[in-house]
Design a protein around this motif. Structure first.
Motif, PDB file in Angstrom:
ATOM      1  N   ARG A   1      21.216 -19.577  17.933  1.00 17.15           N
ATOM      2  CA  ARG A   1      21.676 -18.250  17.545  1.00 17.15           C
ATOM      3  C   ARG A   1      21.243 -17.913  16.117  1.00 17.15           C
ATOM      4  O   ARG A   1      20.812 -16.788  15.828  1.00 17.15           O
ATOM      5  CB  ARG A   1      23.191 -18.163  17.665  1.00 17.15           C
ATOM      6  N   LYS A   2      21.332 -18.883  15.214  1.00 15.38           N
ATOM      7  CA  LYS A   2      20.908 -18.660  13.830  1.00 15.38           C
ATOM      8  C   LYS A   2      19.399 -18.443  13.736  1.00 15.38           C
ATOM      9  O   LYS A   2      18.930 -17.600  12.970  1.00 15.38           O
ATOM     10  CB  LYS A   2      21.327 -19.834  12.933  1.00 15.38           C
ATOM     11  N   ILE A   3      18.625 -19.188  14.505  1.00 17.56           N
ATOM     12  CA  ILE A   3      17.177 -18.988  14.533  1.00 17.56           C
ATOM     13  C   ILE A   3      16.847 -17.610  15.087  1.00 17.56           C
ATOM     14  O   ILE A   3      15.982 -16.903  14.555  1.00 17.56           O
ATOM     15  CB  ILE A   3      16.491 -20.106  15.346  1.00 17.56           C
ATOM     16  N   TYR A   4      17.553 -17.210  16.123  1.00 14.86           N
ATOM     17  CA  TYR A   4      17.343 -15.881  16.703  1.00 14.86           C
ATOM     18  C   TYR A   4      17.665 -14.786  15.685  1.00 14.86           C
ATOM     19  O   TYR A   4      16.899 -13.827  15.529  1.00 14.86           O
ATOM     20  CB  TYR A   4      18.214 -15.733  17.952  1.00 14.86           C
ATOM     21  N   LEU A   5      18.784 -14.903  14.977  1.00 17.91           N
ATOM     22  CA  LEU A   5      19.149 -13.915  13.964  1.00 17.91           C
ATOM     23  C   LEU A   5      18.132 -13.873  12.831  1.00 17.91           C
ATOM     24  O   LEU A   5      17.817 -12.800  12.307  1.00 17.91           O
ATOM     25  CB  LEU A   5      20.541 -14.217  13.406  1.00 17.91           C
ATOM     26  N   TYR A   6      17.600 -15.029  12.432  1.00 17.50           N
ATOM     27  CA  TYR A   6      16.566 -15.095  11.397  1.00 17.50           C
ATOM     28  C   TYR A   6      15.310 -14.355  11.855  1.00 17.50           C
ATOM     29  O   TYR A   6      14.738 -13.561  11.110  1.00 17.50           O
ATOM     30  CB  TYR A   6      16.263 -16.555  11.090  1.00 17.50           C
ATOM     31  N   ASN A   7      14.898 -14.587  13.106  1.00 24.11           N
ATOM     32  CA  ASN A   7      13.711 -13.923  13.642  1.00 24.11           C
ATOM     33  C   ASN A   7      13.898 -12.411  13.756  1.00 24.11           C
ATOM     34  O   ASN A   7      12.993 -11.637  13.455  1.00 24.11           O
ATOM     35  CB  ASN A   7      13.344 -14.501  15.002  1.00 24.11           C
ATOM     36  N   VAL A   8      15.072 -11.992  14.191  1.00 26.14           N
ATOM     37  CA  VAL A   8      15.326 -10.561  14.353  1.00 26.14           C
ATOM     38  C   VAL A   8      15.494  -9.878  12.999  1.00 26.14           C
ATOM     39  O   VAL A   8      14.991  -8.775  12.784  1.00 26.14           O
ATOM     40  CB  VAL A   8      16.565 -10.341  15.248  1.00 26.14           C
TER      41      VAL A   8
ATOM     42  N   TYR B   1       9.993 -11.797  15.362  1.00 19.30           N
ATOM     43  CA  TYR B   1       9.803 -11.830  16.806  1.00 19.30           C
ATOM     44  C   TYR B   1       8.577 -11.029  17.228  1.00 19.30           C
ATOM     45  O   TYR B   1       8.055 -11.229  18.317  1.00 19.30           O
ATOM     46  CB  TYR B   1      11.051 -11.311  17.529  1.00 19.30           C
ATOM     47  N   MET B   2       8.090 -10.141  16.372  1.00 19.92           N
ATOM     48  CA  MET B   2       6.918  -9.325  16.702  1.00 19.92           C
ATOM     49  C   MET B   2       5.603 -10.036  16.382  1.00 19.92           C
ATOM     50  O   MET B   2       4.548  -9.585  16.798  1.00 19.92           O
ATOM     51  CB  MET B   2       6.950  -8.011  15.919  1.00 19.92           C
ATOM     52  N   LEU B   3       5.665 -11.109  15.627  1.00 13.89           N
ATOM     53  CA  LEU B   3       4.458 -11.777  15.149  1.00 13.89           C
ATOM     54  C   LEU B   3       3.980 -12.835  16.131  1.00 13.89           C
ATOM     55  O   LEU B   3       4.744 -13.329  16.962  1.00 13.89           O
ATOM     56  CB  LEU B   3       4.736 -12.436  13.795  1.00 13.89           C
ATOM     57  N   ASP B   4       2.715 -13.192  15.988  1.00 13.68           N
ATOM     58  CA  ASP B   4       2.181 -14.320  16.759  1.00 13.68           C
ATOM     59  C   ASP B   4       2.725 -15.614  16.179  1.00 13.68           C
ATOM     60  O   ASP B   4       3.310 -15.654  15.098  1.00 13.68           O
ATOM     61  CB  ASP B   4       0.652 -14.341  16.675  1.00 13.68           C
ATOM     62  N   TRP B   5       2.473 -16.709  16.895  1.00 10.96           N
ATOM     63  CA  TRP B   5       3.012 -17.994  16.462  1.00 10.96           C
ATOM     64  C   TRP B   5       2.439 -18.414  15.121  1.00 10.96           C
ATOM     65  O   TRP B   5       3.152 -18.963  14.286  1.00 10.96           O
ATOM     66  CB  TRP B   5       2.767 -19.057  17.526  1.00 10.96           C
TER      67      TRP B   5
END
Length: 52
Positions: free
Chosen positions: A6-13, A18-22
């Motif tokens: 959940r923390k990783i998801y919040l960091y990405n959002v 989340y829009m970037l390539d790896w």
């Protein structure tokens, strides 16, 4: 979804990763880690000099 995911998801959002390539996400994360290392180094020097 556990707490860490959940923390990783919040960091990405929050930072729009989340829009970037790896490889762009890895580059951004490396820059954040390097910046945090500089901040921690400065903070430790500051506290050693002025607090102790």
């Amino acid at each position: 979804m556990n707490w860490i995911q959940r923390k990783i998801y919040l960091y990405n959002v929050t930072f729009g990763l989340y829009m970037l390539d790896w490889w762009e996400r890895c580059t951004f994360n490396i820059l954040v880690i390097v910046l945090m290392c500089f901040v921690l180094r400065y903070a430790t020097r500051f506290f050693k000099r002025y607090v102790c």
